[in-house]
Motif scaffolding. Structure first.
Motif, PDB file in Angstrom:
ATOM      1  N   VAL A  24       0.583  -1.125   0.231  1.00 36.10           N
ATOM      2  CA  VAL A  24       0.056  -0.108   0.118  1.00 36.10           C
ATOM      3  C   VAL A  24       0.836   1.129   0.268  1.00 36.10           C
ATOM      4  O   VAL A  24       0.759   1.865  -0.594  1.00 36.10           O
ATOM      5  N   VAL A  25       1.667   1.103   0.818  1.00 37.16           N
ATOM      6  CA  VAL A  25       2.286   2.125   0.713  1.00 37.16           C
ATOM      7  C   VAL A  25       3.256   3.003  -0.646  1.00 37.16           C
ATOM      8  O   VAL A  25       3.312   3.772  -0.995  1.00 37.16           O
ATOM      9  N   HIS A  26       4.242   1.549  -0.561  1.00 27.96           N
ATOM     10  CA  HIS A  26       4.611   1.874  -2.362  1.00 27.96           C
ATOM     11  C   HIS A  26       3.623   2.498  -3.051  1.00 27.96           C
ATOM     12  O   HIS A  26       3.992   3.247  -4.272  1.00 27.96           O
ATOM     13  N   LYS A  27       2.343   2.027  -3.253  1.00 26.72           N
ATOM     14  CA  LYS A  27       1.652   2.199  -4.279  1.00 26.72           C
ATOM     15  C   LYS A  27       1.308   3.960  -3.548  1.00 26.72           C
ATOM     16  O   LYS A  27       1.415   5.070  -4.906  1.00 26.72           O
ATOM     17  N   ILE A  28       1.794   4.697  -2.623  1.00 25.40           N
ATOM     18  CA  ILE A  28       1.179   6.059  -2.375  1.00 25.40           C
ATOM     19  C   ILE A  28       2.327   6.211  -2.828  1.00 25.40           C
ATOM     20  O   ILE A  28       2.453   7.678  -3.359  1.00 25.40           O
ATOM     21  N   CYS A  29       3.826   5.789  -2.503  1.00 24.38           N
ATOM     22  CA  CYS A  29       5.013   7.088  -3.542  1.00 24.38           C
ATOM     23  C   CYS A  29       4.936   7.062  -4.396  1.00 24.38           C
ATOM     24  O   CYS A  29       4.698   7.769  -5.185  1.00 24.38           O
ATOM     25  N   ALA A  30       3.983   6.276  -5.588  1.00 23.95           N
ATOM     26  CA  ALA A  30       4.249   5.845  -6.879  1.00 23.95           C
ATOM     27  C   ALA A  30       3.187   6.883  -7.860  1.00 23.95           C
ATOM     28  O   ALA A  30       3.495   8.324  -8.355  1.00 23.95           O
ATOM     29  N   LYS A  31       1.563   6.882  -7.204  1.00 25.82           N
ATOM     30  CA  LYS A  31       0.937   6.974  -7.170  1.00 25.82           C
ATOM     31  C   LYS A  31       0.094   8.810  -7.051  1.00 25.82           C
ATOM     32  O   LYS A  31      -0.530   9.360  -7.312  1.00 25.82           O
ATOM     33  N   LEU A  32       0.860   8.118  -5.133  1.00 25.92           N
ATOM     34  CA  LEU A  32       0.162  10.439  -4.770  1.00 25.92           C
ATOM     35  C   LEU A  32       1.794  10.897  -4.225  1.00 25.92           C
ATOM     36  O   LEU A  32       1.364  12.262  -4.728  1.00 25.92           O
ATOM     37  N   MET A  33       2.875  10.306  -4.073  1.00 25.78           N
ATOM     38  CA  MET A  33       4.041  11.119  -3.967  1.00 25.78           C
ATOM     39  C   MET A  33       4.709  11.294  -5.569  1.00 25.78           C
ATOM     40  O   MET A  33       5.948  12.235  -5.552  1.00 25.78           O
ATOM     41  N   ARG A  36      -5.514   5.300   8.022  1.00 24.79           N
ATOM     42  CA  ARG A  36      -5.464   6.107   6.656  1.00 24.79           C
ATOM     43  C   ARG A  36      -5.371   7.694   6.886  1.00 24.79           C
ATOM     44  O   ARG A  36      -5.738   8.180   7.739  1.00 24.79           O
ATOM     45  N   ASN A  37      -4.224   8.080   5.432  1.00 18.53           N
ATOM     46  CA  ASN A  37      -4.396   9.246   5.485  1.00 18.53           C
ATOM     47  C   ASN A  37      -4.870  10.514   4.709  1.00 18.53           C
ATOM     48  O   ASN A  37      -5.223   9.968   2.955  1.00 18.53           O
ATOM     49  N   ILE A  38      -5.129  11.644   4.974  1.00 17.58           N
ATOM     50  CA  ILE A  38      -5.257  12.538   3.397  1.00 17.58           C
ATOM     51  C   ILE A  38      -4.925  13.645   3.904  1.00 17.58           C
ATOM     52  O   ILE A  38      -5.054  13.941   5.009  1.00 17.58           O
ATOM     53  N   PRO A  39      -5.025  14.883   3.217  1.00 16.00           N
ATOM     54  CA  PRO A  39      -4.025  14.372   1.911  1.00 16.00           C
ATOM     55  C   PRO A  39      -2.626  13.633   1.848  1.00 16.00           C
ATOM     56  O   PRO A  39      -2.418  14.164   2.838  1.00 16.00           O
ATOM     57  N   GLN A  40      -2.606  12.960   1.057  1.00 21.14           N
ATOM     58  CA  GLN A  40      -0.999  12.984   0.740  1.00 21.14           C
ATOM     59  C   GLN A  40      -0.348  12.811  -0.529  1.00 21.14           C
ATOM     60  O   GLN A  40      -1.391  12.505  -1.541  1.00 21.14           O
ATOM     61  N   MET A  41       0.765  14.304  -0.637  1.00 20.66           N
ATOM     62  CA  MET A  41       1.230  14.404  -2.479  1.00 20.66           C
ATOM     63  C   MET A  41       2.518  14.686  -2.209  1.00 20.66           C
ATOM     64  O   MET A  41       3.402  14.957  -0.641  1.00 20.66           O
ATOM     65  N   SER A  42       3.337  14.673  -3.156  1.00 20.88           N
ATOM     66  CA  SER A  42       4.709  15.307  -2.724  1.00 20.88           C
ATOM     67  C   SER A  42       4.860  17.193  -2.547  1.00 20.88           C
ATOM     68  O   SER A  42       3.612  17.892  -2.502  1.00 20.88           O
ATOM     69  N   GLU A  43       5.800  17.614  -2.147  1.00 18.76           N
ATOM     70  CA  GLU A  43       5.987  19.358  -1.192  1.00 18.76           C
ATOM     71  C   GLU A  43       6.032  19.754  -2.963  1.00 18.76           C
ATOM     72  O   GLU A  43       5.144  20.899  -2.949  1.00 18.76           O
ATOM     73  N   ASN A  44       6.086  19.284  -3.771  1.00 18.26           N
ATOM     74  CA  ASN A  44       5.750  20.607  -4.809  1.00 18.26           C
ATOM     75  C   ASN A  44       4.420  20.852  -5.029  1.00 18.26           C
ATOM     76  O   ASN A  44       4.327  21.729  -5.373  1.00 18.26           O
ATOM     77  N   SER A  45       3.289  19.349  -5.132  1.00 18.33           N
ATOM     78  CA  SER A  45       1.976  19.083  -5.873  1.00 18.33           C
ATOM     79  C   SER A  45       1.315  20.602  -4.318  1.00 18.33           C
ATOM     80  O   SER A  45       0.123  21.251  -4.646  1.00 18.33           O
ATOM     81  N   LEU A  46       2.634  20.075  -3.519  1.00 20.20           N
ATOM     82  CA  LEU A  46       1.410  20.460  -2.040  1.00 20.20           C
ATOM     83  C   LEU A  46       1.287  22.231  -2.109  1.00 20.20           C
ATOM     84  O   LEU A  46       0.008  22.814  -1.804  1.00 20.20           O
ATOM     85  N   ILE A  50     -15.192   2.988   4.266  1.00 21.83           N
ATOM     86  CA  ILE A  50     -16.102   2.048   3.847  1.00 21.83           C
ATOM     87  C   ILE A  50     -16.191   1.082   3.263  1.00 21.83           C
ATOM     88  O   ILE A  50     -16.195   0.158   2.953  1.00 21.83           O
ATOM     89  N   SER A  51     -15.254   0.899   1.598  1.00 24.73           N
ATOM     90  CA  SER A  51     -14.686   0.994   0.524  1.00 24.73           C
ATOM     91  C   SER A  51     -13.627   0.659   0.512  1.00 24.73           C
ATOM     92  O   SER A  51     -13.135  -0.406   0.050  1.00 24.73           O
ATOM     93  N   ASN A  52     -12.995   0.697   1.934  1.00 25.14           N
ATOM     94  CA  ASN A  52     -11.790  -0.386   1.966  1.00 25.14           C
ATOM     95  C   ASN A  52     -10.965   0.433   1.002  1.00 25.14           C
ATOM     96  O   ASN A  52      -9.657  -0.294   0.584  1.00 25.14           O
ATOM     97  N   ALA A  53     -10.876   1.389   1.175  1.00 25.49           N
ATOM     98  CA  ALA A  53      -9.697   1.561  -0.287  1.00 25.49           C
ATOM     99  C   ALA A  53      -8.168   2.309   0.691  1.00 25.49           C
ATOM    100  O   ALA A  53      -8.474   2.952   1.603  1.00 25.49           O
ATOM    101  N   LYS A  54      -7.128   2.464   0.300  1.00 23.71           N
ATOM    102  CA  LYS A  54      -5.969   2.510   0.912  1.00 23.71           C
ATOM    103  C   LYS A  54      -5.470   3.702   1.016  1.00 23.71           C
ATOM    104  O   LYS A  54      -4.798   4.309   1.193  1.00 23.71           O
ATOM    105  N   MET A  55      -5.379   4.606   0.003  1.00 26.76           N
ATOM    106  CA  MET A  55      -5.242   5.682  -0.679  1.00 26.76           C
ATOM    107  C   MET A  55      -6.730   6.380  -1.408  1.00 26.76           C
ATOM    108  O   MET A  55      -7.388   5.948  -1.768  1.00 26.76           O
ATOM    109  N   GLU A  56      -5.916   8.494  -1.129  1.00 25.66           N
ATOM    110  CA  GLU A  56      -7.833   8.967  -1.701  1.00 25.66           C
ATOM    111  C   GLU A  56      -7.901   8.080  -3.607  1.00 25.66           C
ATOM    112  O   GLU A  56      -8.828   8.665  -4.193  1.00 25.66           O
ATOM    113  N   GLU A  57      -6.949   7.151  -4.022  1.00 25.17           N
ATOM    114  CA  GLU A  57      -6.692   7.588  -5.291  1.00 25.17           C
ATOM    115  C   GLU A  57      -7.616   5.856  -5.809  1.00 25.17           C
ATOM    116  O   GLU A  57      -7.535   5.332  -5.155  1.00 25.17           O
TER     117      GLU A  57
END
Lengths: 476, 453
Positions: B208-217, B275-285, B304-311
């Motif tokens: 999950v964290v790996h995906k967060i790194c790829a998709k959100l960060m 679970r955390n929201i928001p999570q994004m790279s410093e640039n986009s922040l 409720i849908s058991n999504a591990k990140m906001e995407e």
């Protein structure tokens, strides 16, 4: 950090050992610019103050004084060991680490194992003890030998037994050079099969090597180097077959050195993650833990990539992904085997240099669909990331496969053994040795047969649909 | 007031470092979006929880570094000292020369008993430095040998030696594939043992964290450091100081205890996820503004849908209509299954935090029938922003979120166990087939319990 001791036995073992030590010194010299004796050097080397009398005193920290290899050199002839002692590596060995004789084992396993074994047992134990006492945490013995001759094969596997008796806690990794089809030693099938039984029973892990494979790799590299095509100049120090920058000089290169350097590099890469830092370490004990699902199935097929790095920096670097693909190709294995078309029990990828976990994961995802894994280990991957690359490279990969592709090597060995044994050819040379009986031969060949059978049993499951066993039922 | 962090094995030590570094950087962050005075109180509270003050002025982490091999510890100590912001205590580490070799049995049955006394003494010495001890937080991977095996052993010892302290285990859940071959064996042994002695297991899934790194960060070449920093951020978002009650300016005295009280109402259910929201790279922040309504709407649907990140959230999932018998709920392996909770805790930090409406989390349909939303849901609001995010929300949830990964790990381990592969490596160090069977039983029970919420 733990230490390792290299035990090099016989002509072949000592020739490979010489290449290994040269490359090890080169590697540490490239990384350790300040000449400080650190934990990673400590793994294979002692730091000794030779100005003192006697054995010299180990210096645990500070400047490098005089490095001594943690090694025991054993041969029943003097040739190779004497060359080492008169050559450029002489300073890292001393007479206390050697056992030699002048008579040789006559390409006879039983002379090595039975005659020299009992004659030299005490001496061997003493030298091993002395070497072990210089370690504060001895983790592993690396035995280097060949299977086809007399000394490496016979005395080498005798020593394997001694190590198990005397140092049961210390791992025993064996690098075994298997005889090739057109071996000039006529009795090599006997010697190899007799030695195989010992490897089966007493090694923690065996890395089989075949000279044909090394030879093919050398030829392919030579072709590349001499092709003269533009942009194909190779960085000389990056060649996996050469020791450019090592202590040995070009003129002192022996004919087998290019091949043996490959094996030297294998051992360096195998231990790199235990010696140097990284974001995902792999200690030596993790190799057996992850790659040996059943005690006897401890034969690991290895491949090293890349074989060289191109010198011209304007040529785009060979893609990282190519390195991973190559590691699974038939051409890069250190024995004549094709893991891709056989069954994997487990696979380890030991990566060095500038590679990250996402690179590893991408390549595993990419490659795994083309590979067959045993039903109960569909995700049998072990990985490590060591941040220090080998000399001359920005990154490298050592793949270790526990794979049924090793089986043909064993079947071929058995076939050649049977061919000789049916005619009882040369048998009397063995049986006249004290303690050798025909039963030694029959037991050895049945040990080999049962090993082959174990691989057969796994092989037949390849491609079958996988049925998950029923899970435990919980009554609430 | 104090929590001792115990960093175990390579993974535990690498993440532990990132956690303290994140916390420290957050303290020195000038964009706290609150007044100077408030910021000072926050800083003081944080230092009280996580650091010992030393004469030199450099805060010393209340952490112990434990590994069976020296490389990682010496690197970690060095990195902390070099940061200049904080450091580890001089005598706060314990290491040996030879690791556990990915063997749970070696960590648990060999290293554990052998070094029990030294390690427990080390912990005792650390504890004696504080006026009061609230509990322990261990950080460990369950894939390898030291974090998992020694970690399980030590957790048991901590439970015996400090029966009144809370123990939370930060569990790093390995990638589904590609780390350690025997990871599923090590995992079931770890989880089943921790289930007996720990108060709660806060799970961090590498996939999950790996995906967060790829998709959100938006990180292209993801390193372990990147993964560990995301985990550190998530942990910081929970454990940095929080106001003790609505409208109060007092910081919580016992966050660990309060967290357990909110989230673990029954000992059969102690798997927590984050679970955390928001999570994004410093640039986009710097180009993004947030509204609480949007953030919380997403966070609720993630729950409720058991999504591990906001995407990639599945917006089709709705809470079941109340009153339907449990049987009609869709089984857990269906993709669009509704994720039933036991308890949830939402932690909000940042601007206008008091205006945020958490009504959506108080719907009884979100929870198991035997708990009222008033008991099952807690909220902590703090005005001071965390780690450069003007507004941020963290959700710690005790829910069915882990069913699928847990079921997969048990399934793979069971498959391997049926062929007896690798079992000899464990029996060599005294872990018998019986012990494996016990572990399977414990965990199948956990799966069944969560399934039947």
């Amino acid at each position: 950090m733990a230490q390792s001791v290299v035990v090099q036995v016989g002509q072949c073992g000592n020739q490979i050992g010489r290449c290994f030590w040269d490359l090890a010194l080169r590697e540490h010299a490239a990384i350790n610019k300040k000449g400080i004796y650190d934990d990673s050097l400590k793994n294979f080397f002692r730091n000794v103050d030779t100005r003192r009398n006697g054995d010299g005193v180990d210096i645990s920290k500070g400047k490098i004084r005089s490095l001594k290899a943690r090694a025991v050199l054993i041969d029943m002839e003097e040739g190779v060991v004497n060359e080492i002692l008169q050559g450029p590596l002489k300073d890292i060995f001393d007479s206390k680490q050697l056992i030699t004789n002048v008579s040789g084992s006559g390409n006879n396993w039983s002379v090595g194992y039975k005659v020299f074994g009992s004659q030299y047992r005490d001496q061997i134990v003493e030298k091993l003890r002395q070497t072990a006492e210089h370690c504060d945490c001895l983790q592993c013995f690396f035995i280097i030998h060949s299977m086809g001759g007399g000394t490496g094969s016979g005395l080498g596997t005798f020593i394997l037994n001694v190590l198990e008796d005397e140092f049961p806690e210390v791992y025993r990794f064996v690098t075994s050079v298997f005889p090739s089809g057109e071996d000039d030693v006529i009795t090599s099938p006997y010697n190899s099969v007799l030695a195989m039984k010992e490897l089966n029973e007493h090694a923690d892990c065996v890395l089989p090597i075949e000279n044909e494979s090394l030879f093919d790799i050398v030829s392919r590299i030579n072709q590349m180097v001499t092709s003269g095509k533009p942009g194909t100049t190779v960085k000389p120090e990056s060649l996996i077959t050469l020791n450019e920058g090592g202590i040995k000089k070009k003129l002192q290169e022996k004919p087998f050195d290019t091949m043996n350097n490959i094996v030297g590099n294998l051992l360096l890469n195998l231990t790199s993650s235990a010696r140097f830092e990284g974001s995902l370490n792999m200690d030596l004990n993790e190799i057996t833990m992850n790659l040996v699902p059943f005690p006897q199935l401890h034969y690991l097929v290895s491949s090293l990539t890349p074989l060289y790095t191109l010198a011209d920096v304007n040529v785009p670097p060979r893609r990282l992904d190519q390195m991973f693909s190559d590691a699974f190709s038939k051409d890069h294995q250190l024995i004549q085997a094709d893991p891709k078309h056989s069954l994997y029990l487990a696979c380890a990828l030991l990566v060095r240099g500038n590679v990250q976990i996402s690179d590893l994961r991408r390549n595993i995802e990419r490659l795994k669909s083309a590979l067959h894994f045993v039903s109960w280990n569909q995700e049998g991957w072990k990985t490590s990331l060591c941040s220090v690359p080998p000399v001359g490279h920005s990154h490298s990969l050592l793949a270790l496969a526990n794979n049924t592709c090793i089986k043909p090597t064993f079947i071929e060995l058995k076939k050649r053994f049977t061919r000789l044994y049916k005619k009882k050819a040369h048998l009397h040379h063995y049986l006249q040795v004290d303690g050798m009986e025909e039963s030694c031969f029959t037991e050895a060949v049945s040990s080999l047969s049962s090993l082959i059978e174990s691989y057969n049993e796994l092989d037949v499951t390849k491609g079958l649909p996988i049925h998950d066993p029923l899970r435990l039922n919980i009554v609430i | 007031m104090s929590v001792v962090t115990v960093q175990l094995g390579q993974c535990g030590n690498q993440i532990g470092y990132e956690v303290f570094d994140t916390i420290c950087r957050d303290l020195h962050n000038s964009q706290g979006f609150c007044c100077k005075r408030e910021n000072e109180v926050y800083q003081a509270s944080c230092k009280e929880h996580f650091f010992n003050e030393e004469r030199s002025g450099v805060p010393v982490a209340r952490a112990l570094l434990i590994d069976m091999e020296p490389k990682v510890i010496s690197q970690t100590l060095l990195k902390a000292a070099r940061s200049g912001r904080w450091k580890y205590g001089q005598h706060s580490h314990f290491c040996q020369k030879q690791g556990s070799g990915n063997n749970w049995a070696y960590g648990y049955s060999v290293h554990g008993p052998k070094h029990e006394e030294s390690i427990m003494n080390l912990i005792q010495k650390e504890v004696e430095k504080y006026d009061s001890l609230r509990g322990f937080s261990t950080i460990m991977s369950m894939a390898g040998g030291t974090g998992s095996g020694l970690g399980a052993f030590l957790t048991q010892n901590l439970r015996d030696a400090y029966p009144n302290s809370f123990i939370i285990n930060q569990i790093i859940w390995p990638y589904g594939t590609g780390e350690v071959i025997v990871q599923n064996y090590n995992s079931i042994l770890t989880l089943s043992h921790l289930y007996r002695s720990s108060d709660a297991l806060l799970v961090h899934e590498n996939d999950v964290v790996h995906k967060i790194c790829a998709k959100l960060m938006n990180i292209k070449q993801i390193s372990f450091r990147d993964v560990n920093q995301v985990i550190a951020h998530q942990l910081g978002s929970v454990f940095q100081p929080t106001y003790s009650s609505e409208g109060s300016c007092q910081y919580r005295r016992n966050p660990l205890g309060d967290l357990m009280a909110s989230l673990v109402p029954h000992p059969e259910f102690k798997m927590l996820g984050l679970r955390n929201i928001p999570q994004m790279s410093e640039n986009s922040l710097s180009y993004t503004t947030f509204a609480w309504t949007g953030l919380l709407k997403h966070l609720r649907q993630m729950l409720i849908s058991n999504a591990k990140m906001e995407e990639g959230i599945d917006w089709q999932v709705r809470p079941p209509l109340l009153g339907l018998p449990a049987l009609e709920k869709v089984p857990h392996n269906k993709e669009s299954h509704f994720n039933t909770s036991i308890a949830n805790l939402v932690i909000l930090r940042g601007k206008d935090v008091h205006s945020a409406d958490l009504g959506g989390f108080k719907d009884p349909a979100l929870y198991t029938s035997w708990l009222q939303p008033s008991d099952a849901f807690s909220e902590w609001r703090t005005h001071r922003a965390f780690n450069k995010y003007e507004k941020s929300a963290a959700l710690v949830s005790n829910s069915q979120f882990l069913l699928k990964p847990l079921d997969t790990v048990i399934g793979k381990a069971w498959n391997m166990f049926a062929s007896k592969a690798y079992v000899h490596q464990y029996t060599k160090f005294g872990i018998e087939e019986e012990d494996f069977l016990d572990s399977f039983t414990v965990l199948e029970q956990v799966v069944a319990s969560y399934c039947n919420l």
